[in-house]
Motif scaffolding. Structure first.
Motif, PDB file in Angstrom:
ATOM      1  N   LYS A 529       0.808  -1.685  -0.225  1.00  0.00           N
ATOM      2  CA  LYS A 529      -0.111  -0.163  -0.009  1.00  0.00           C
ATOM      3  C   LYS A 529       0.883   1.776  -0.026  1.00  0.00           C
ATOM      4  O   LYS A 529       0.342   2.537  -0.640  1.00  0.00           O
ATOM      5  CB  LYS A 529      -0.746  -0.100   1.483  1.00  0.00           C
ATOM      6  N   GLU A 532       1.734   1.767  -3.686  1.00  0.00           N
ATOM      7  CA  GLU A 532       1.184   2.204  -3.742  1.00  0.00           C
ATOM      8  C   GLU A 532       0.320   4.112  -3.879  1.00  0.00           C
ATOM      9  O   GLU A 532       0.149   4.624  -4.933  1.00  0.00           O
ATOM     10  CB  GLU A 532      -0.354   1.458  -3.962  1.00  0.00           C
ATOM     11  N   LEU A 533       0.589   4.408  -2.858  1.00  0.00           N
ATOM     12  CA  LEU A 533       0.205   5.469  -2.451  1.00  0.00           C
ATOM     13  C   LEU A 533       1.807   6.434  -2.627  1.00  0.00           C
ATOM     14  O   LEU A 533       1.345   7.410  -3.836  1.00  0.00           O
ATOM     15  CB  LEU A 533       0.957   5.737  -0.727  1.00  0.00           C
ATOM     16  N   LYS A 561      -6.141   6.884  -0.126  1.00  0.00           N
ATOM     17  CA  LYS A 561      -4.874   5.484   0.142  1.00  0.00           C
ATOM     18  C   LYS A 561      -4.077   6.173   1.176  1.00  0.00           C
ATOM     19  O   LYS A 561      -3.647   5.316   2.091  1.00  0.00           O
ATOM     20  CB  LYS A 561      -3.700   6.106  -1.644  1.00  0.00           C
ATOM     21  N   LYS A 564      -5.701   4.550   4.108  1.00  0.00           N
ATOM     22  CA  LYS A 564      -5.917   2.951   4.521  1.00  0.00           C
ATOM     23  C   LYS A 564      -3.941   2.738   4.707  1.00  0.00           C
ATOM     24  O   LYS A 564      -4.636   1.593   5.453  1.00  0.00           O
ATOM     25  CB  LYS A 564      -6.146   2.365   2.711  1.00  0.00           C
TER      26      LYS A 564
END
Length: 637
Positions: A529, A532-533, A561, A564
């Motif tokens: 994650k 992805e951020l 994001k 999360k």
């Protein structure tokens, strides 16, 4: 010629001989089982010691690794977003699933591990001081009663859970007073050498325990010769330099060999005096030949019975013919048949007597001396095992003085495997112990059953027995009673309780491993994650912008994001904290379980060995005394 015995008596003879043969067949199998179980028990002692040593080494390595580790605290990966959008965020450091990166990801340091459970109070396991003279000895029967009553503890009572709690294992005073009296020759100097208040680490303590497992196994080496078990691991000189002998020379060449041939033994050719005699044969050979003679006897008794039945029929026919004054030729023919059957009966009776004499000869000249040697072997073996296990009991008391701070190093895969191996070996120790006792019970039960039937073939009156018959029967009856009184269930439970605490460590290690995997998976998801951020921040920038067409703000993927990622970071920190706590529990629990489990298992096996030693010694001495009395009676007019 009339019948010597009634039909009922003859049928009883057949059934008795059949039962004798069955008992002897059982004895052949039981002797094999005793030999095999004896071998497995000695092997399990060695293997348990070796597995314990390997286990302690892997546990100690964790402490060693921890002392050389250095923790580096890097800046946290994700700073909290500032309240004002114009402030630029600091760059993200590169990500790596290494332990150092994992440490850098958690913004707050992990909580300190929980303190280890307190060790048992020193008074709980102070059995007896080896340097204080023992109190006056008690009778064997009292000792046995105290032992059986005081040491009964189920495996569930010994179970130590992951919380580090355990049942109270305080040694009852009766055990302390009972078994401190059993001081054999040489044990005092052994204890003086190994028992000290000097601080020793786990490996040093377990290494000494392993050495005395080897000595206990070596104690059964000479009995292996009597049971014809090739034992390459046996050496008359133990590693510690002491020989547990006590004058127990068990390998008398006039009685024992490894071969069934009377001309060879396990150490080379026999002397010329022995070559022409019927001694010098193995116990295995004696038992198997007795079984062969019993089979022969059964067939001969059955044959004699069928001849007698046929004889009875012919005698009845002859009488009928004589009463009727039947045809002379027919009557004479029947007479000749009766005479022929009577001759066959005489031959059959002589065959039975000859076979019976061979059985008696084997029983008195080979079997009885071998039984005495076996008893002597068992007595000496358990005496030496008692001493070795007694020293182990004192060695493991030093675990109370371990001042090691539990390591926070995770359990390695090698350590997990060594723990599983230890559990397997202790399981084998327990199983082989149970098999050993069962085989010995089956052996003496079969032997006593055979003697009852073979000695009381025609009379149940003990007064009709000869002195030779009395001595072997008395020996086996006493042996039978002795082994039935041995508290093997207490010792078995003692080993099982040790297995229980080892299994608890295995379960906790598995739980730690499971938590480790869970923590690693959460970390990988968190790392994914974060990546992805980064991509979103590269595409959209680090912050959301207001919508020019209205007052409402457009949902920003970067903000979503980031939220999360923050949730996953919290979860990853939580899972890592759980793993660290699990590691601390495993380390503390390992030492705690050994401190509690070790004394109980050795206390149980020391008590059992002591009872065995005294029981077999009593039977052996009684038999020797009976032999001496018989010798005196034969000499005196």
């Amino acid at each position: 010629m009339g019948c010597c015995y009634s039909r009922l008596e003859r049928e009883e003879m057949v059934s008795r001989c059949k039962a004798r043969k069955r008992y002897m067949k059982q004895l052949v199998k039981a002797r094999q089982a005793v030999s095999a179980s004896h071998t497995m028990y000695l092997r399990s002692l060695r293997s348990t010691g070796s597995a314990l040593f390997q286990f302690s080494n892997t546990e100690a390595n964790l402490h060693l690794h921890q002392s050389h580790r250095h923790h580096h605290h890097l800046p946290p990966v994700l700073p909290s977003p500032p309240p004002l959008p114009p402030t630029p965020p600091p760059p993200l450091p590169p990500m790596s699933p290494s332990s150092d990166t994992w440490t850098s990801i958690t913004a707050s340091p992990a909580p300190p591990p929980p303190p280890p459970p307190p060790p048992p109070q020193s008074s709980s396991w102070d059995f007896w001081d080896p340097f204080v003279p023992p109190p006056p000895s008690a009778s064997r029967s009292v000792t046995e009663e105290e032992w059986e009553e005081a040491t009964t503890m189920t495996a569930s009572e010994m179970a130590v859970t992951a919380t580090g709690t355990a049942a109270s294992l305080t040694a009852p005073p009766s055990i302390i007073s009972g078994f401190s009296k059993e001081t054999c020759s040489g044990s005092g100097s052994e204890l003086a050498m190994v028992v000290s208040r000097n601080s020793k680490d786990l490996v040093e303590i377990v290494k000494e325990v392993d050495e005395y497992f080897l000595k206990a196994a070596d104690a059964g080496g000479q009995l292996s010769l009597l049971l014809e078990v090739p034992n390459p691991n046996f050496s008359t000189q133990n590693k510690g330099g002491k020989i547990y002998d006590h004058g127990c020379n068990l390998t008398s060449p006039s009685l024992w060999t490894w071969s069934s041939s009377p001309k060879m033994n396990g150490f080379g050719k026999m002397s010329e005096e022995m070559m022409g005699s019927n001694v010098g044969v193995s116990h295995c050979s004696t038992v198997e030949r007795l079984y062969a003679w019993e089979k022969k006897l059964f067939q001969e008794v059955k044959n004699a019975e069928s001849i007698k039945i046929e004889h009875e029929k012919k005698v009845a026919l002859l009488r009928k013919l004589e009463v009727k004054r039947a045809d002379y030729v027919k009557t004479e023919k029947t007479k000749k048949e009766v005479e022929k059957l009577e001759s066959q009966m005489m031959v059959a009776t002589q065959a039975i007597e000859t076979t019976s004499a061979e059985i008696i000869k084997l029983r008195e000249t080979e079997l009885y001396p071998q039984l005495l040697e076996l008893l002597k072997g068992l007595m000496c073996m358990w005496r030496s095992m008692y001493e070795a296990h007694q020293v182990q009991t004192h060695i493991v008391q030093q675990l109370k003085y371990l001042n090691t701070i539990p390591s926070t190093e995770p359990t390695s895969e090698i350590h997990r495997q060594s723990t599983l191996q230890l559990e397997l070996e202790v399981q084998q120790w327990h199983q082989s112990f149970c098999n050993l006792i069962k085989a010995q019970r089956d052996y003496i039960q079969s032997l006593t059953g055979w003697l009852r039937l073979s000695l009381f073939q025609f009379s149940n009156n003990p007064l009709s027995r000869t002195s030779q018959e009395s001595r072997i029967y008395s020996l086996c009856e006493e042996w039978h009673h002795a082994i039935d009184r041995i508290p093997d269930k207490v010792a078995s439970e003692g080993i099982k309780s040790f297995l229980t605490v080892i299994h608890a460590i295995v379960v906790q290690q598995a739980e730690e491993h499971k938590q480790k995997k869970k923590s690693e998976l959460t970390f990988k998801e968190f790392e994914k994650k974060v990546s992805e951020l980064r991509s979103l921040e590269t595409k959209y920038g680090p912050y959301s912008m207001p919508d020019t067409s209205g007052n409402t703000r457009i949902k920003d993927p970067v903000t979503e994001k980031r939220a999360k990622v923050e949730i996953l970071r919290s979860k990853a920190e939580e899972e890592k904290s759980k793993h660290e706590k699990s590691v601390s529990i495993t380390r503390a629990m390992t030492i705690n379980n050994l401190q509690m489990g070790f004394p109980h298992v050795f206390q149980a096996i020391v008590g059992f060995s002591s009872v065995c030693m005294h029981s077999f010694e009593s039977v052996y001495n009684q038999a020797k005394s009976t032999n001496l009395e018989n010798d005196v009676k034969r000499i005196l007019p």
